[in-house]
Motif scaffolding. Structure first.
Motif, PDB file in Angstrom:
ATOM      1  N   THR A 180       0.856  -1.177   0.000  1.00 26.50           N
ATOM      2  CA  THR A 180       0.000   0.000   0.000  1.00 26.50           C
ATOM      3  C   THR A 180       0.894   1.230   0.000  1.00 26.50           C
ATOM      4  OG1 THR A 180      -1.723  -1.191   1.211  1.00 26.50           O
ATOM      5  CG2 THR A 180      -1.855   1.213   1.203  1.00 26.50           C
ATOM      6  N   LEU A 181       0.786   2.017  -1.052  1.00 25.72           N
ATOM      7  CA  LEU A 181       1.575   3.235  -1.210  1.00 25.72           C
ATOM      8  C   LEU A 181       0.759   4.406  -0.686  1.00 25.72           C
ATOM      9  CD1 LEU A 181       2.689   2.416  -4.851  1.00 25.72           C
ATOM     10  CD2 LEU A 181       4.055   2.132  -2.766  1.00 25.72           C
ATOM     11  N   MET A 182       1.253   5.014   0.383  1.00 25.18           N
ATOM     12  CA  MET A 182       0.502   6.053   1.077  1.00 25.18           C
ATOM     13  C   MET A 182       1.007   7.440   0.689  1.00 25.18           C
ATOM     14  SD  MET A 182      -1.467   4.086   2.869  1.00 25.18           S
ATOM     15  CE  MET A 182      -2.198   5.140   4.094  1.00 25.18           C
ATOM     16  N   GLY A 183       0.125   8.253   0.104  1.00 22.37           N
ATOM     17  CA  GLY A 183       0.468   9.611  -0.292  1.00 22.37           C
ATOM     18  C   GLY A 183       0.314  10.595   0.863  1.00 22.37           C
ATOM     19  N   PRO A 184       0.717  11.849   0.650  1.00 21.70           N
ATOM     20  CA  PRO A 184       0.653  12.869   1.708  1.00 21.70           C
ATOM     21  C   PRO A 184      -0.746  13.076   2.284  1.00 21.70           C
ATOM     22  CG  PRO A 184       1.957  13.664  -0.139  1.00 21.70           C
ATOM     23  CD  PRO A 184       1.327  12.369  -0.574  1.00 21.70           C
ATOM     24  N   THR A 185      -1.800  12.937   1.472  1.00 20.56           N
ATOM     25  CA  THR A 185      -3.155  13.170   1.997  1.00 20.56           C
ATOM     26  C   THR A 185      -3.697  11.985   2.792  1.00 20.56           C
ATOM     27  OG1 THR A 185      -4.196  12.405  -0.065  1.00 20.56           O
ATOM     28  CG2 THR A 185      -3.710  14.769   0.110  1.00 20.56           C
ATOM     29  N   SER A 186      -2.923  10.911   2.893  1.00 20.07           N
ATOM     30  CA  SER A 186      -3.363   9.739   3.658  1.00 20.07           C
ATOM     31  C   SER A 186      -3.269   9.963   5.156  1.00 20.07           C
ATOM     32  CB  SER A 186      -2.523   8.519   3.296  1.00 20.07           C
ATOM     33  OG  SER A 186      -1.201   8.673   3.794  1.00 20.07           O
ATOM     34  N   GLY A 187      -2.471  10.929   5.557  1.00 16.87           N
ATOM     35  CA  GLY A 187      -2.272  11.177   6.975  1.00 16.87           C
ATOM     36  C   GLY A 187      -1.148  10.363   7.578  1.00 16.87           C
ATOM     37  N   ILE A 188      -0.414   9.605   6.769  1.00 16.11           N
ATOM     38  CA  ILE A 188       0.704   8.815   7.287  1.00 16.11           C
ATOM     39  C   ILE A 188       1.742   9.764   7.885  1.00 16.11           C
ATOM     40  CG2 ILE A 188       2.029   8.710   5.127  1.00 16.11           C
ATOM     41  CD1 ILE A 188       2.654   5.758   5.835  1.00 16.11           C
ATOM     42  N   ALA A 189       2.285   9.382   9.033  1.00 17.23           N
ATOM     43  CA  ALA A 189       3.197  10.265   9.750  1.00 17.23           C
ATOM     44  C   ALA A 189       4.600  10.307   9.150  1.00 17.23           C
ATOM     45  CB  ALA A 189       3.285   9.835  11.219  1.00 17.23           C
TER      46      ALA A 189
ATOM     47  N   PRO B 289       7.351  10.715   6.254  1.00 14.15           N
ATOM     48  CA  PRO B 289       7.487  11.257   4.897  1.00 14.15           C
ATOM     49  C   PRO B 289       8.229  10.264   4.001  1.00 14.15           C
ATOM     50  CG  PRO B 289       9.154  12.218   6.321  1.00 14.15           C
ATOM     51  CD  PRO B 289       8.281  11.341   7.193  1.00 14.15           C
ATOM     52  N   PRO B 290       8.082  10.384   2.678  1.00 17.70           N
ATOM     53  CA  PRO B 290       8.849   9.536   1.773  1.00 17.70           C
ATOM     54  C   PRO B 290      10.348   9.725   1.989  1.00 17.70           C
ATOM     55  CG  PRO B 290       7.126  10.700   0.584  1.00 17.70           C
ATOM     56  CD  PRO B 290       7.186  11.281   1.962  1.00 17.70           C
ATOM     57  N   GLY B 291      11.110   8.726   1.604  1.00 15.13           N
ATOM     58  CA  GLY B 291      12.555   8.790   1.761  1.00 15.13           C
ATOM     59  C   GLY B 291      13.037   8.002   2.959  1.00 15.13           C
ATOM     60  N   LEU B 292      12.374   6.869   3.258  1.00 16.76           N
ATOM     61  CA  LEU B 292      12.790   6.047   4.392  1.00 16.76           C
ATOM     62  C   LEU B 292      14.234   5.604   4.203  1.00 16.76           C
ATOM     63  CD1 LEU B 292       9.663   3.755   4.940  1.00 16.76           C
ATOM     64  CD2 LEU B 292      10.252   5.889   6.113  1.00 16.76           C
ATOM     65  N   THR B 293      15.033   5.745   5.238  1.00 12.52           N
ATOM     66  CA  THR B 293      16.460   5.413   5.162  1.00 12.52           C
ATOM     67  C   THR B 293      16.734   3.966   5.554  1.00 12.52           C
ATOM     68  OG1 THR B 293      16.809   6.250   7.398  1.00 12.52           O
ATOM     69  CG2 THR B 293      17.160   7.792   5.586  1.00 12.52           C
ATOM     70  N   TRP B 294      15.691   3.185   5.727  1.00 10.97           N
ATOM     71  CA  TRP B 294      15.801   1.757   6.035  1.00 10.97           C
ATOM     72  C   TRP B 294      14.706   1.040   5.261  1.00 10.97           C
ATOM     73  CZ3 TRP B 294      11.265   0.182   8.362  1.00 10.97           C
ATOM     74  CH2 TRP B 294      10.481   1.212   8.901  1.00 10.97           C
ATOM     75  N   ALA B 295      14.928  -0.216   4.963  1.00 12.92           N
ATOM     76  CA  ALA B 295      13.963  -0.995   4.189  1.00 12.92           C
ATOM     77  C   ALA B 295      12.929  -1.606   5.128  1.00 12.92           C
ATOM     78  CB  ALA B 295      14.676  -2.084   3.397  1.00 12.92           C
ATOM     79  N   PRO B 296      11.663  -1.193   5.045  1.00 18.71           N
ATOM     80  CA  PRO B 296      10.635  -1.739   5.934  1.00 18.71           C
ATOM     81  C   PRO B 296      10.153  -3.135   5.529  1.00 18.71           C
ATOM     82  CG  PRO B 296       9.678  -0.095   4.499  1.00 18.71           C
ATOM     83  CD  PRO B 296      11.148  -0.115   4.212  1.00 18.71           C
ATOM     84  N   PHE B 297      10.567  -3.626   4.368  1.00 20.10           N
ATOM     85  CA  PHE B 297      10.197  -4.954   3.894  1.00 20.10           C
ATOM     86  C   PHE B 297      11.200  -5.347   2.823  1.00 20.10           C
ATOM     87  CE2 PHE B 297       7.939  -1.783   1.443  1.00 20.10           C
ATOM     88  CZ  PHE B 297       8.202  -2.149   0.133  1.00 20.10           C
ATOM     89  N   SER B 298      11.154  -6.609   2.402  1.00 19.27           N
ATOM     90  CA  SER B 298      12.008  -7.046   1.301  1.00 19.27           C
ATOM     91  C   SER B 298      11.140  -7.478   0.124  1.00 19.27           C
ATOM     92  CB  SER B 298      12.925  -8.192   1.733  1.00 19.27           C
ATOM     93  OG  SER B 298      12.170  -9.319   2.107  1.00 19.27           O
ATOM     94  N   LEU B 299      11.660  -7.288  -1.045  1.00 17.57           N
ATOM     95  CA  LEU B 299      11.006  -7.736  -2.263  1.00 17.57           C
ATOM     96  C   LEU B 299      11.759  -8.959  -2.765  1.00 17.57           C
ATOM     97  CD1 LEU B 299      10.583  -4.199  -3.720  1.00 17.57           C
ATOM     98  CD2 LEU B 299       8.692  -5.783  -3.371  1.00 17.57           C
ATOM     99  N   LEU B 300      11.054 -10.055  -2.973  1.00 20.24           N
ATOM    100  CA  LEU B 300      11.672 -11.288  -3.448  1.00 20.24           C
ATOM    101  C   LEU B 300      11.606 -11.343  -4.966  1.00 20.24           C
ATOM    102  CD1 LEU B 300      10.205 -13.843  -0.887  1.00 20.24           C
ATOM    103  CD2 LEU B 300      12.339 -12.560  -0.757  1.00 20.24           C
ATOM    104  N   VAL B 301      12.733 -11.648  -5.588  1.00 20.12           N
ATOM    105  CA  VAL B 301      12.808 -11.758  -7.045  1.00 20.12           C
ATOM    106  C   VAL B 301      13.383 -13.119  -7.413  1.00 20.12           C
ATOM    107  CG1 VAL B 301      13.027  -9.261  -7.403  1.00 20.12           C
ATOM    108  CG2 VAL B 301      15.086 -10.653  -7.120  1.00 20.12           C
ATOM    109  N   THR B 302      13.065 -13.602  -8.595  1.00 15.64           N
ATOM    110  CA  THR B 302      13.569 -14.909  -9.024  1.00 15.64           C
ATOM    111  C   THR B 302      14.973 -14.815  -9.617  1.00 15.64           C
ATOM    112  OG1 THR B 302      12.435 -14.640 -11.129  1.00 15.64           O
ATOM    113  CG2 THR B 302      11.285 -15.891  -9.427  1.00 15.64           C
ATOM    114  N   ASP B 303      15.337 -13.667 -10.176  1.00 18.99           N
ATOM    115  CA  ASP B 303      16.653 -13.487 -10.784  1.00 18.99           C
ATOM    116  C   ASP B 303      17.267 -12.206 -10.229  1.00 18.99           C
ATOM    117  OD1 ASP B 303      18.881 -12.953 -12.412  1.00 18.99           O
ATOM    118  OD2 ASP B 303      17.906 -13.696 -14.218  1.00 18.99           O
ATOM    119  N   ILE B 304      18.112 -12.349  -9.228  1.00 23.44           N
ATOM    120  CA  ILE B 304      18.658 -11.178  -8.542  1.00 23.44           C
ATOM    121  C   ILE B 304      19.589 -10.352  -9.441  1.00 23.44           C
ATOM    122  CG2 ILE B 304      20.639 -12.301  -7.427  1.00 23.44           C
ATOM    123  CD1 ILE B 304      19.392 -10.531  -4.899  1.00 23.44           C
TER     124      ILE B 304
END
Length: 115
Positions: A49-58, A60-75
């Motif tokens: 879920t991609l939360m924009g500024p009007t969502s009220g999420i506290a 801001p974009p530009g997280l300096t840490w990865a909150p999750f990992s994306l799995l790929v078949t060919d790295i």
């Protein structure tokens, strides 16, 4: 038993970010609204879920840490496809996983793994 429902990521424009995540990672856009966009993996086991500024999420974009990992078949192919996003080197080992980091267009750190 609990399951992970969705991961949330702050972005500047849900519409633009949904298009990028769909094109780069093959996620299906389930919905786009002014405040948020929802994307699903092909098997529907992962929801972003991609939360924009009007969502009220506290956060801001530009997280300096990865909150999750994306799995790929060919790295290697995934790293090459993100060359414009300044990917780090592929690191890791056969026992755990191989991985690298890159940034999305909003500057959020992404962790891309092979398993």
């Amino acid at each position: 038993m609990a399951q992970l429902g969705s991961v949330f990521l702050p972005v500047v424009s849900p519409r633009d970010s949904a298009a990028w995540y769909s094109a780069v990672f093959g996620l299906a856009v389930s919905s786009i609204q002014e405040h948020a966009a929802v994307l699903d993996s092909p098997d529907r086991e992962f929801r972003l879920t991609l939360m924009g500024p009007t969502s009220g999420i506290a956060a801001p974009p530009g997280l300096t840490w990865a909150p999750f990992s994306l799995l790929v078949t060919d790295i290697e192919a995934a790293r090459k496809s993100l060359v414009d996003r300044d990917p780090g080197p592929i690191t890791g080992d056969d026992r755990s996983c191989f991985w690298f980091t890159a940034t999305d267009p909003d500057g959020n750190i992404l962790l891309i793994c092979d398993r």
